[in-house]
Scaffold this motif. Sequence first.
Motif, mmCIF file in Angstrom:
data_model
loop_
_atom_site.group_PDB
_atom_site.id
_atom_site.type_symbol
_atom_site.label_atom_id
_atom_site.label_comp_id
_atom_site.label_asym_id
_atom_site.label_seq_id
_atom_site.Cartn_x
_atom_site.Cartn_y
_atom_site.Cartn_z
ATOM 1 N N GLY A 1 0.818 -1.211 0.000
ATOM 2 C CA GLY A 1 0.000 0.000 0.000
ATOM 3 C C GLY A 1 0.852 1.262 0.000
ATOM 4 O O GLY A 1 0.540 2.236 -0.699
ATOM 5 N N GLY A 2 1.926 1.250 0.777
ATOM 6 C CA GLY A 2 2.819 2.400 0.802
ATOM 7 C C GLY A 2 3.482 2.652 -0.534
ATOM 8 O O GLY A 2 3.619 3.804 -0.975
ATOM 9 N N ILE A 3 3.892 1.578 -1.221
ATOM 10 C CA ILE A 3 4.542 1.743 -2.529
ATOM 11 C C ILE A 3 3.563 2.257 -3.566
ATOM 12 O O ILE A 3 3.904 3.104 -4.406
ATOM 13 N N PHE A 4 2.316 1.758 -3.553
ATOM 14 C CA PHE A 4 1.299 2.247 -4.492
ATOM 15 C C PHE A 4 1.047 3.739 -4.275
ATOM 16 O O PHE A 4 0.954 4.518 -5.232
ATOM 17 N N PHE A 5 0.932 4.141 -3.011
ATOM 18 C CA PHE A 5 0.709 5.555 -2.696
ATOM 19 C C PHE A 5 1.898 6.394 -3.134
ATOM 20 O O PHE A 5 1.744 7.467 -3.746
ATOM 21 N N TRP A 6 3.088 5.916 -2.840
ATOM 22 C CA TRP A 6 4.349 6.567 -3.198
ATOM 23 C C TRP A 6 4.405 6.804 -4.708
ATOM 24 O O TRP A 6 4.693 7.915 -5.178
ATOM 25 N N VAL B 1 4.830 0.558 -9.088
ATOM 26 C CA VAL B 1 3.572 -0.190 -9.125
ATOM 27 C C VAL B 1 3.838 -1.676 -9.364
ATOM 28 O O VAL B 1 3.218 -2.550 -8.740
ATOM 29 N N THR B 2 4.780 -1.972 -10.253
ATOM 30 C CA THR B 2 5.127 -3.372 -10.527
ATOM 31 C C THR B 2 5.667 -4.064 -9.280
ATOM 32 O O THR B 2 5.258 -5.182 -8.923
ATOM 33 N N VAL B 3 6.600 -3.387 -8.594
ATOM 34 C CA VAL B 3 7.198 -3.969 -7.391
ATOM 35 C C VAL B 3 6.160 -4.119 -6.280
ATOM 36 O O VAL B 3 6.135 -5.133 -5.563
ATOM 37 N N GLY B 4 5.280 -3.123 -6.134
ATOM 38 C CA GLY B 4 4.227 -3.213 -5.120
ATOM 39 C C GLY B 4 3.322 -4.413 -5.338
ATOM 40 O O GLY B 4 2.940 -5.101 -4.387
ATOM 41 N N ALA B 5 2.992 -4.696 -6.612
ATOM 42 C CA ALA B 5 2.156 -5.864 -6.923
ATOM 43 C C ALA B 5 2.888 -7.161 -6.614
ATOM 44 O O ALA B 5 2.296 -8.117 -6.080
#
Length: 434
Positions: A22-27, A120-124
């Motif tokens: 969630g933090g990476i998506f927001f970032w 986004v790729t890494v967050g997924a």
Amino acid sequence: MVAVPIFGYMGDRFNRRIILSGGIFFWSTVTMLSSFIGKEHYWLFVLSRGLVGIGESSYSAISPTIIGDLYTSNSRTIMLSVFYLAIPLGYGMGYILGSSAKDAAEDWHWALRVSPFIGVTVGALILLFVPDPKRGCADQIDGRMSPSQTWLSDMKALAKNRSYVFSTLATSAVSFATGAFGMLIPIYLYRAQVVQREIEPCTSKVCSSKNSLIFGAITCATGLLGVVIGAAVTRYFRRKTARADPLVCAVTMMGSAIFICLVFVVAKNSIIAAYVFIFIGEMLLFVNWALTADILMFVVIPTRRATAVAIQSFTSHFLGDAGSPYLIGMISDKLQDKFVSSELWKFLSLGYALMLCPFIIVVGGMFFLATALYFLDDREKADRELKILKIDWQGHRVVTRTTDESDSSSSGPDSSSSSPDSRIIFNPRSSEKG
């Protein structure tokens, strides 16, 4: 910096994988949106850059604790080193990728439109594949750790942990230097080239990114080498002394200060020599990145680690890179105001201001020496606390006792007064040495 203690609290109590992704998506989302803000809304742009830190803090506070719950001892050192390779690698790639995108599009906004797709790729991938191990499972093979009581009790325990306090102050010194270097060294080298008449002062809208590209490449290489060398050297010296982690950090920081000082001595006459000393100085500075996290894992119990990482991150930003570029820039500007402005004096004033960095690095090395003094005591205290907090899979308290302790407790007057909710497990191995 402000958000990281909140994520530290959450990281010790809730699902870490969801918080990370969630933090990476927001970032990534905020980074992309900030690139479309026009200059008439400057303060909105500043706010959006601050919001990036919220997503960033969720990751920096929690991710090392997952590794700490998957590995122990030398294995954990190696895995943390692999993990921390990503910081200087990404730090350097940011310069290379961002400046290349800016040059290709002739618009700096495009520097902010590259990394969100990667994020986004890494967050997924994290959401789908990264496990969330039970806290303390690597340290407590036969059970799980009970959750921490309150945030205030965690803070009190960390404040009493001298190894943690001193290593946090040392990390702040590293952050101070790297923050100032990342912002100002490319500018300093550009001014050095102007003084040497290798290039003309830039008056166009888009200036050359050559120094940022070179500095980025150096940061990538030194980060990789520093973390690998740190892991290898520490693993070797652990055979000699149990205080190897903080001592290696202290020695390499002192050495880094020497080579960084030499940068400002040679830059006026040789850019190549300046790059060489930057390379060696940064490499020695990056040795301690993974080792600092490893020190924390040794002296802080698993259910308190996310909070400990968060407070360490908060402190290192607050005392380090949150203010160091501004402070050094302000000192440079004040020095420039005292004399007639010239390209030579612009170069010299920034160099004099940057000399504050090696002084701070030496102070950080002294804090690592202080960490070494208390490291074994605090590590032993953490081990004792682990035994107290251990509970089995059914939620019953477990007290691990050695052979001598079991004998004495069975013959004592209170031997039959154990709580009905606790189970005493005799562990013959815990009395063995080695």
